[in-house]
Design an enzyme around this catalytic site. Structure first.
Site, short mmCIF file in Angstrom:
data_model
loop_
_atom_site.label_atom_id
_atom_site.label_comp_id
_atom_site.label_asym_id
_atom_site.label_seq_id
_atom_site.Cartn_x
_atom_site.Cartn_y
_atom_site.Cartn_z
CB THR A 181 15.90 34.42 49.53
OG1 THR A 181 14.57 34.86 49.85
CG2 THR A 181 15.92 33.84 48.12
CB THR A 219 10.80 31.42 47.75
OG1 THR A 219 10.40 32.09 48.95
CG2 THR A 219 10.02 31.99 46.58
#
EC number: 3.5.1.1
Length: 326
Positions: free
Chosen positions: A89, A16
């Site tokens: 993540t 991300t």
């Protein structure tokens, strides 16, 4: 003359933090390591020399053991004071623990990422990268093992968990962060016990492992089905290490064939050894050959088990490694 400039390598794996929303289909990894570093305000004021490396450009969910073992070997070759890994993540807690197990020495290895991609308001990537670089360059973080830096907090790889799907404060650890960053200063308040190092060059044997979480009413059918496909198994059990009585026979059979690691699905606290005595209790399962994982979370127990199997460790050696966990 000794060069006093601190040097940090920033290695991007994607995720991300490296994503932008290009189409209506959603965000994808598009930013290089150079792009990430260039977007960090205040970095030039730190005086830290940053080297960048676009190692992978993948979503965190698509990283593999081979990717990370290759990364660990690369880290050993770097002539820097610290290393920052940026990645998705989804798998940060697993990546961090794997790197903690396969990187030796005192050099800080810091993993970070972002919950909001660079196209979103309030993107957290730049702040996390800056904090991670400060930690990697600091003398305070030397010897602390691999750590995760997120939201100005420093978490030990062994304890950190992603506990929220979308919140910028998704990363927590029990019993808590080992340090934090305040007023540009890195502060380490406690240090975790060292992890047993595995040489990444030795982890070449093929192996397949899995985690099975037991639930209400389980009868062992899923355990047997998964057990037929793997070389080692992690059981995420109730409470302090308990399973339904109907699962006991399946686990007994599996423990005769492969290492079966007993963990708790609760998120914190230890697998006990001798408090309960009913069929399916922790003492009953350990007597049947299961291996306790102490306070190691199920997904991290799988990381350790997988690495040990990839080094062709025997069941006795695997048992010794898990018994040595604090």
């Amino acid at each position: 003359m000794i060069d006093s400039v601190r040097r940090v390598a920033v290695i991007s794996l994607g995720g991300t933090i490296a994503m932008t929303a290009q189409t209506a289909a959603g965000a994808t990894p598009t930013l290089s390591a150079d792009d990430l570093v260039a977007a960090v305000p205040g970095l030039a004021d730190t005086g830290i020399h940053v080297e960048v490396d676009d190692f992978r450009r993948l979503p965190g969910a698509s990283l593999s053991f081979s990717d990370l073992l290759e990364l660990a070997v690369k880290i050993e070759t770097l002539a820097v004071d610290g290393v920052v890994i940026t990645q998705g993540t989804d798998t940060i807690e697993e990546t961090a623990y794997l790197l903690d197990l396969v990187t030796a020495g005192d050099m800080p290895v810091v993993v970070t990422g972002a919950m909001r991609n660079a196209s979103m308001a309030g993107a957290d990537g730049p702040a996390n990268v800056l904090a991670a670089i400060r930690v990697a360059a600091s003398s305070e973080a030397r010897g602390a093992g691999c750590v995760v830096v997120f939201g100005e907090e420093i978490h030990a790889a062994r304890w950190v968990r992603k506990t929220h799907a979308t919140s910028p404060t998704a990363f927590t650890s029990y019993p808590g962060p080992i340090g934090y960053i305040a007023e540009d200063r890195v502060r380490i308040v406690t240090r975790p016990a060292g992890s047993a190092a595995v040489d990444p060059r030795d982890a070449t044997a093929p192996a397949r492992t899995a985690v099975v979480t037991v639930g209400l009413g389980d009868d062992g059918t899923i355990l047997r089905a998964v057990g037929d496909q793997v070389d080692g198994l992690v059981v995420a059990a109730f409470g302090a290490g308990h399973v339904p009585m109907a699962c006991v026979d399946a686990l007994t059979d599996l423990a005769k064939r492969m290492p079966v690691i007993l963990t708790t699905r609760t998120g914190s606290g230890p697998v006990l050894r001798q408090t309960y005595g009913f069929p399916g209790s922790e003492s009953d399962l350990l007597a049947r050959g299961l291996i306790p994982a102490s306070t190691l979370a199920p997904m991290k127990a799988r990381i350790l088990l997988q690495l040990l199997l990839m080094t062709s460790a025997t069941k006795d050696e695997i048992t010794q490694s898990f018994n040595a966990l604090p």
